[in-house]
Design a protein around this motif. Structure first.
Motif, PDB file in Angstrom:
ATOM      1  N   GLY A   8      48.781  36.513  37.159  1.00 16.02           N
ATOM      2  CA  GLY A   8      49.224  35.449  38.051  1.00 16.02           C
ATOM      3  C   GLY A   8      48.842  34.108  37.460  1.00 16.02           C
ATOM      4  O   GLY A   8      48.177  34.038  36.420  1.00 16.02           O
ATOM      5  N   PRO A   9      49.269  33.019  38.082  1.00 21.81           N
ATOM      6  CA  PRO A   9      48.890  31.694  37.584  1.00 21.81           C
ATOM      7  C   PRO A   9      47.372  31.544  37.521  1.00 21.81           C
ATOM      8  O   PRO A   9      46.635  32.181  38.284  1.00 21.81           O
ATOM      9  CB  PRO A   9      49.501  30.738  38.622  1.00 21.81           C
ATOM     10  CG  PRO A   9      50.581  31.534  39.296  1.00 21.81           C
ATOM     11  CD  PRO A   9      50.121  32.945  39.288  1.00 21.81           C
ATOM     12  N   GLY A  10      46.906  30.707  36.592  1.00 24.42           N
ATOM     13  CA  GLY A  10      45.476  30.493  36.450  1.00 24.42           C
ATOM     14  C   GLY A  10      44.832  30.012  37.732  1.00 24.42           C
ATOM     15  O   GLY A  10      45.380  29.148  38.421  1.00 24.42           O
ATOM     16  N   GLY A  11      43.690  30.595  38.076  1.00 24.20           N
ATOM     17  CA  GLY A  11      42.970  30.195  39.273  1.00 24.20           C
ATOM     18  C   GLY A  11      43.473  30.816  40.555  1.00 24.20           C
ATOM     19  O   GLY A  11      43.009  30.454  41.648  1.00 24.20           O
ATOM     20  N   ALA A  12      44.414  31.782  40.442  1.00 25.23           N
ATOM     21  CA  ALA A  12      44.992  32.380  41.651  1.00 25.23           C
ATOM     22  C   ALA A  12      44.117  33.480  42.239  1.00 25.23           C
ATOM     23  O   ALA A  12      44.387  33.952  43.343  1.00 25.23           O
ATOM     24  CB  ALA A  12      46.378  32.943  41.344  1.00 25.23           C
ATOM     25  N   GLY A  13      43.074  33.900  41.511  1.00 26.94           N
ATOM     26  CA  GLY A  13      42.203  34.950  42.019  1.00 26.94           C
ATOM     27  C   GLY A  13      42.603  36.345  41.576  1.00 26.94           C
ATOM     28  O   GLY A  13      42.305  37.323  42.261  1.00 26.94           O
ATOM     29  N   ARG A  14      43.247  36.448  40.414  1.00 21.80           N
ATOM     30  CA  ARG A  14      43.726  37.766  39.972  1.00 21.80           C
ATOM     31  C   ARG A  14      42.565  38.723  39.682  1.00 21.80           C
ATOM     32  O   ARG A  14      42.690  39.924  39.925  1.00 21.80           O
ATOM     33  CB  ARG A  14      44.639  37.630  38.760  1.00 21.80           C
ATOM     34  CG  ARG A  14      43.963  37.111  37.528  1.00 21.80           C
ATOM     35  CD  ARG A  14      44.906  36.767  36.405  1.00 21.80           C
ATOM     36  NE  ARG A  14      44.138  36.391  35.229  1.00 21.80           N
ATOM     37  CZ  ARG A  14      43.585  35.214  35.062  1.00 21.80           C
ATOM     38  NH1 ARG A  14      43.703  34.290  35.994  1.00 21.80           N
ATOM     39  NH2 ARG A  14      42.877  34.948  33.982  1.00 21.80           N
ATOM     40  N   THR A  15      41.425  38.222  39.176  1.00 20.80           N
ATOM     41  CA  THR A  15      40.288  39.098  38.911  1.00 20.80           C
ATOM     42  C   THR A  15      39.733  39.668  40.211  1.00 20.80           C
ATOM     43  O   THR A  15      39.412  40.859  40.295  1.00 20.80           O
ATOM     44  CB  THR A  15      39.187  38.332  38.143  1.00 20.80           C
ATOM     45  OG1 THR A  15      39.702  37.930  36.867  1.00 20.80           O
ATOM     46  CG2 THR A  15      37.964  39.213  37.924  1.00 20.80           C
ATOM     47  N   THR A  16      39.630  38.832  41.237  1.00 21.38           N
ATOM     48  CA  THR A  16      39.167  39.307  42.544  1.00 21.38           C
ATOM     49  C   THR A  16      40.123  40.350  43.106  1.00 21.38           C
ATOM     50  O   THR A  16      39.699  41.384  43.639  1.00 21.38           O
ATOM     51  CB  THR A  16      39.042  38.125  43.524  1.00 21.38           C
ATOM     52  OG1 THR A  16      38.074  37.194  43.023  1.00 21.38           O
ATOM     53  CG2 THR A  16      38.622  38.598  44.898  1.00 21.38           C
ATOM     54  N   VAL A  17      41.429  40.094  42.987  1.00 25.01           N
ATOM     55  CA  VAL A  17      42.416  41.043  43.492  1.00 25.01           C
ATOM     56  C   VAL A  17      42.365  42.346  42.702  1.00 25.01           C
ATOM     57  O   VAL A  17      42.484  43.439  43.282  1.00 25.01           O
ATOM     58  CB  VAL A  17      43.826  40.426  43.456  1.00 25.01           C
ATOM     59  CG1 VAL A  17      44.892  41.470  43.779  1.00 25.01           C
ATOM     60  CG2 VAL A  17      43.912  39.259  44.423  1.00 25.01           C
TER      61      VAL A  17
END
Length: 384
Positions: A8-17
């Motif tokens: 996803g776009p940078g800073g969107a929280g993909r690691t958390t998701v």
């Protein structure tokens, strides 16, 4: 086994998701491997130590992989390097170059897909624009290798000593072709994982106008590589019943954009927790219906429609969701088609039937590029 690629776009929280998805799947009894290419260690504060039951974590050490690969390459080519007077580089003086992270992540993806005792591999990819180019790398590099070091040329290796004497310069050593064959085999294995029907892409974004633009272009680039996006996670959704008018306005805007995304893709909303998630309790609070992926349907193929009887043409249907006419360009070159969609480009071989045709037009409608091909009378078999 199922592979879920999350970006996803940078800073969107993909690691958390990615962490929340892996944890939710493990809670349901799946054996999950979470693969992270992040150079830091953001997952330990999220998942804790030890990890919850059913969940394993694999991290990519791109620096070490780069050093090991380059040292091994020098060893295999030591004879040629010695002939030209080169001084090999020692492992301790090597620092990784730009692009090594992507290669290391792809190799780790191949290993993860072959890992025994795993039901689901969740991959925390780089930000969307880098993820598109990373996933396109295996097919692109295989094409370059096939053009620059074609396998059929290896049959002439017995002539190289003679040619070297005639030309007065050394010919490419056999190790170069052997290295190319090894790289092609490894790239083919990665490409097979990326393009498998059991692999799906999930996008993560915080709903808003900038995210909508980024998702459209990213999805377009993925579609150009024949990679389907199956779900979008609308992350950090503000509750609609906020008493604060400013937060209520943000919630309304988020819902508007999430509804636009949901027009053609399933959207999984995740609530804003009021602070950055930390620990499995927070991740459990993020669990939502649709977060754990189901078995994906077969990916949509680029089909050739036979309209010879009705219109005298064959039509190649290329799904490009979100494309607009100004995004697109195509050029026929030999048996290949150069397709441009926004900032993305791909060179694809034509299906065999279309190689005997000429491009006679193209049209974009309902997210599909329909390219018309007219049979070349000099190449097309005659019917009696």
């Amino acid at each position: 086994m199922h592979t879920l690629l999350i970006t996803g776009p940078g800073g969107a929280g993909r690691t958390t998701v990615a962490a929340a998805t892996a944890l939710a799947a493990a809670r349901r009894g799946h054996r999950v491997l979470l693969l992270s290419g992040d150079p830091g260690d953001p997952l330990t504060p999220l998942l804790g130590d030890p990890l919850p039951p059913g969940l394993r974590l694999a991290r990519v050490d791109s620096g070490r992989e780069f050093r090991d690969e380059l040292v091994a390459l020098q060893e295999r080519g030591s004879a040629l390097l010695g002939m030209v007077g080169a001084r090999p580089l020692a492992a301790e003086e090597l620092t990784e170059l730009p692009g090594s992270e992507e290669f290391a992540l792809l190799r780790a993806l191949r290993r993860a897909a072959a890992a025994p005792g795993t039901d689901l591999v969740v991959v925390d990819l780089p930000p969307l624009h880098r993820a598109v180019t990373t996933l396109a790398l295996p097919a692109q590099l295989r094409r370059y290798l096939a053009r620059l070091l074609p396998a059929e040329k290896q049959a002439a290796r017995a002539l190289r000593p003679v040619l070297a004497q005639l030309a007065g310069v050394p010919m490419p050593a056999q190790w170069l072709y052997e290295a190319a064959a090894r790289w092609d085999e490894e790239l083919a294995a990665v490409q097979a994982v990326v393009e498998a029907d059991t692999t799906e892409v999930r996008l993560v974004a915080e709903p808003g106008p900038a995210a909508s633009d980024a998702l459209r272009l990213g999805r377009l680039g993925l579609a150009l590589q024949q990679l389907d996006v199956r779900t979008v996670v609308a992350n950090r959704m503000v509750p609609r019943d906020c008493a604060d008018p400013w937060l209520a306005g943000i919630a309304a805007q988020q819902e508007k954009h999430a509804a636009e995304w949901a027009a053609d893709l399933p959207v999984v909303p995740l609530a804003h927790l009021g602070a950055d998630p930390r620990g499995t309790d927070d991740l459990d609070r993020l669990a939502a219906d649709g977060l754990v992926p189901q078995v994906p349907a077969p990916r949509r193929a680029w089909t050739v429609e036979d309209r010879l009887a009705a219109d005298g043409v064959l039509v190649w249907v290329v799904p490009l969701p979100g494309a607009v006419k100004s995004d697109l360009d195509l050029v026929r070159r030999g048996d290949e088609l150069l397709l441009t969609a926004g900032p993305h480009r791909r060179i694809v071989p034509l299906p065999s039937a279309l190689r005997r045709c000429t491009v006679s037009g193209a049209a974009l409608a309902d997210g599909e590029l329909r390219i018309r091909f007219t049979p070349d009378p000099g190449l097309w078999p005659r019917t009696h």
